[in-house]
Write a protein that holds these residues in place. Structure first.
Motif, mmCIF file in Angstrom:
data_model
loop_
_atom_site.group_PDB
_atom_site.id
_atom_site.type_symbol
_atom_site.label_atom_id
_atom_site.label_comp_id
_atom_site.label_asym_id
_atom_site.label_seq_id
_atom_site.Cartn_x
_atom_site.Cartn_y
_atom_site.Cartn_z
ATOM 1 N N SER A 478 0.960 -1.338 -0.183
ATOM 2 C CA SER A 478 0.007 0.254 0.016
ATOM 3 C C SER A 478 1.106 1.170 -0.035
ATOM 4 N N LEU A 523 -5.354 6.299 -8.324
ATOM 5 C CA LEU A 523 -6.101 5.273 -8.828
ATOM 6 C C LEU A 523 -5.961 4.775 -9.704
ATOM 7 N N SER A 537 -3.396 -0.326 -2.219
ATOM 8 C CA SER A 537 -4.316 0.726 -2.315
ATOM 9 C C SER A 537 -3.601 2.160 -2.130
ATOM 10 N N GLY A 568 -11.313 -1.426 -2.271
ATOM 11 C CA GLY A 568 -9.994 -2.168 -1.573
ATOM 12 C C GLY A 568 -9.229 -0.886 -1.887
ATOM 13 N N LYS A 569 -9.215 -0.098 -2.693
ATOM 14 C CA LYS A 569 -8.627 0.659 -3.079
ATOM 15 C C LYS A 569 -7.839 2.197 -2.449
ATOM 16 N N SER A 599 -12.081 1.840 2.241
ATOM 17 C CA SER A 599 -11.990 1.322 4.035
ATOM 18 C C SER A 599 -10.630 2.276 4.724
#
Length: 700
Positions: A478, A523, A537, A568-569, A599
């Motif tokens: 991440s 992203l 992420s 979830g990214k 998240s």
């Protein structure tokens, strides 16, 4: 020419008679003239056009008295033809008008002492008698009229008494007596009319006409026409004058009322312009004006002047917890305390909101000024009472002292305000004196604020990325997005150099929205490129202020939808304080966002006061241990025990654990042994531009 004979009559005399109807008419005209005079007396005294009303009053009053006399003469009848000489008749009118002007001049004077009243009464009485007997002479009788001395003297005395009484009544009624003014005027007018008529008919009683007398002024028999012409003319003149006086009085009353209302409105507007309506203190405009005068005076006599800028430390909390009405009451009480503790202040003003300014002339040396300020702060140790509840307040105070500090009123107030903010930055309930370094810092801050506004449009902001690696295998799992500012003259600036400015001046929300948008854009690019980064992420820090914004959730969902960010990214890092401020609202917001595939990571864990029960109910996926427990963990057993406990808690809640602030491999190894999932810090990788991170990730 007729002769005036004053003697007791001898021999036979002509018998005269009076027409009762004309007598009554003459008395009515006399009463109307008296009432008009009484009404005019008030206008002569009260009106701004007193001179004009004096002339009008003299003419109307003279016409009324003369008309009464002339109608009375026309009411008299002898068994011979009668007439009146025009010249002498007009002379009697002139005498009546002149004596009326003289009388009204006495009324117009501010005082009418007894001596002047009697003198004026005698002169007026003689003038009335002169008018009467000149009018009698206008008959041109041959032989002349013989007057009985007793009745002649009585008529003159009646004239004097009537004139004196009329002056007295008119003078006092013109001064607005209490009670029914209309009734007073009617009664007084009746008395004055009867008195004037009594003088006339007493004078007529004194007149005797020898047998064989003829009237040299006799002409055509037009007496009825002459009677009604004089009567109607006099009534019209008197009535017109009376109506004009009443209208003028009403107009003046209305004008005075409007002027008073306008003056009152002007005073109220002036009060509004000069006073703070909530506290009753001077407002900031009056503050600047008075301070300018005080500075000028101090400069002339070489005295010092202190400006105190006072700001409450916890006013927002009072408003939020007790209501704005309670906050207003606190401000009123604080204003009263300022007035009690600084009674000799040159000015005490409410500057804005919960900010006040006190100006003290000749405050003495700084030690004495500090003692005075400490007394004020001690007074605030006693809680204020609000709705039977005690409320404790503290203040931060900035101080600037003239002439050590230079500038005009606005500059000194600004310097004291800068010192206040410096005091507030050190904690509540403090004070600071202004220093030139504060001014330089404030100028730098102003320049940075100006440049930051342009940075949004000119592309000066950039996201740096710092990897989070697996503690066991070292692979990048991440990244965290950290904002940087490429300043055109100062180079690369870290968040600590401009985030505080953005928060103070309302740009923090815009700055964080830009960060979130840029992170989602990155992203989106990674997902479309098919490169290694598509599996990573990206975490973005969210401040408590932005997280509590009612529009925050909708704004995030819109940005995520616009850039088609996959589940979830995107990770949002929020602090314990953000989550625990309002757990129910936080849980609702987090559930909406997690349902959209976003998240949450709890940042700086261990430094707040989290309730584990509440923490369990919040949908966190990740827990970041604060760097204060990581930096010295290799040499501090207590830090190690805390980290072990946090890892154990995280495992119970099913959370991924991230350790930030990892500076070396020894610490990284130790943390991996303790069960940490991800490592972040300068010992792993420094924050870097996005292009550099992508190249590093592809090469790994």
């Amino acid at each position: 020419m007729t002769e005036f004979i004053l003697s007791f009559p001898q021999g036979a005399m002509l018998n005269g008679s009076h027409d009762a109807a004309l007598v009554a008419l003459s008395v009515l005209v006399a009463a109307l003239a008296s009432y008009t005079t009484l009404t005019l007396s008030q206008r002569i005294v009260a009106s701004a056009k007193g001179g004009l009303w004096l002339a009008v009053g003299a003419l109307s009053m003279g016409t009324g008295i003369w008309s009464m006399h002339f109608i009375g003469m026309l009411a008299f009848d002898l068994p011979i033809p009668l007439g009146y000489d025009l010249g002498l008749t007009l002379l009697s009118l002139v005498i009546a008008t002149a004596l009326s002007g003289f009388a009204l001049m006495q009324i117009r004077s501010p005082e009418l002492p007894m001596r002047r009243l009697l003198t004026a009464g005698v002169l007026m009485g003689l003038a009335i008698a002169a008018m009467h007997y000149v009018g009698m002479a206008a008959m041109l009788m041959a032989p002349g009229i013989v007057y009985q001395p007793i009745y002649f003297a009585l008529s003159v005395l009646i004239a004097i008494a009537a004139a004196t009484a009329a002056l007295f009544i008119a003078f006092h009624l013109s001064r607005h007596p209490h009670g029914p003014l209309l009734l007073y005027r009617l009664v007084a007018a009746g008395i004055m009319g009867l008195a004037i008529a009594s003088m006339h008919y007493t004078g007529m009683l004194a007149a005797n006409f020898p047998l064989g007398s003829i009237c040299l002024a006799a002409g055509d028999d037009a007496q009825p026409w002459l009677v009604w012409t004089v009567a109607i003319t006099s009534i019209v003149v008197l009535g017109g004058t009376l109506i004009a006086a009443l209208f003028d009085s009403r107009y003046e009353v209305t004008t005075n009322t409007l002027n008073e209302s306008l003056q009152q409105a002007n005073e109220e507007l002036m009060q509004l312009a000069l006073t703070d309506q909530l506290t009753g203190l001077a407002n900031r405009f009056v503050l600047v004006e008075r301070l300018e005068r005080i500075l000028g005076r101090c400069a002339q006599i070489g005295e010092r002047c202190a400006v105190l800028f006072i700001d409450m430390d916890n006013f927002r909390l009072i408003n939020a917890s007790l209501s704005h009405a309670a906050g207003d009451e606190i401000l009123r009480q604080l204003a009263a305390i300022l007035q009690q503790n600084f009674p000799d202040a040159g000015v005490i003003a409410r500057f804005s909101g919960d900010k006040f300014v006190v100006v003290i002339e000749n405050p003495g040396e700084n030690a004495l000024l500090i003692q005075h300020i400490d007394q004020f702060r001690k007074r605030l140790w006693q809680p204020l009472v609000l709705r039977e509840r005690e409320v404790a307040i503290t203040v931060s105070i900035g101080i600037t002292v003239f002439p050590a500090a230079e500038g005009d009123a606005k500059a000194l107030i600004g310097q004291a305000e800068k010192a206040m903010y410096e005091a507030k930055a050190e904690g509540s309930n403090r004070f600071r004196f202004f220093e030139k370094a504060m001014h330089e810092a404030a100028n730098r801050e102003f320049d940075l604020l100006h440049d930051l506004r342009h940075a949004f449009a000119e592309g000066g902001l950039e996201l740096f990325l710092q990897p989070k690696v697996c503690a066991r295998v070292g692979a990048i799992r991440s990244v965290e997005a950290l904002i940087r500012w490429n300043h055109p003259t100062r180079g690369l600036l870290l968040p600590g150099e401009f985030l505080g400015i953005a928060e103070r001046f309302g740009l923090l929300g815009e700055l964080e929205s830009w960060t979130l948008t840029e992170a989602c854009r990155i992203l989106s690019i990674w997902r479309a490129s098919g490169s290694l980064q598509r599996n990573l992420s990206l975490a973005v820090n969210i401040s408590p202020l932005q997280f509590r914004d009612p529009g925050f959730v909708d704004r995030v969902l819109r940005i995520v939808r616009d850039y088609d960010v996959g589940p979830g990214k995107l990770i949002l890092e929020i602090t314990e304080h953000s989550a625990m401020h309002d757990p129910l609202a936080a849980a609702a917001a987090m559930r909406r966002l997690t349902e959209a595939g976003i998240s949450f990571s709890i940042d700086d864990f261990g430094t707040g006061h989290s309730s584990l029960v509440q923490l369990k109910r919040l949908p966190f996926a990740e827990l970041k241990i604060d760097r204060s427990f990581i930096t010295d963990i290799a040499h501090n057993g207590e830090d190690r025990q805390i980290v072990e406990a946090i890892v154990l808690i995280a495992r119970q809640f099913g959370l991924r654990v991230v350790a930030e602030g990892v500076e070396d491999k020894e610490t990284a190894t130790l943390l991996a042994d303790l069960g940490i999932d991800l490592l972040q810090g300068f010992g792993i990788a420094k924050p870097m531009p996005c292009s550099q991170f992508e190249a590093m990730a592809l090469a790994a």
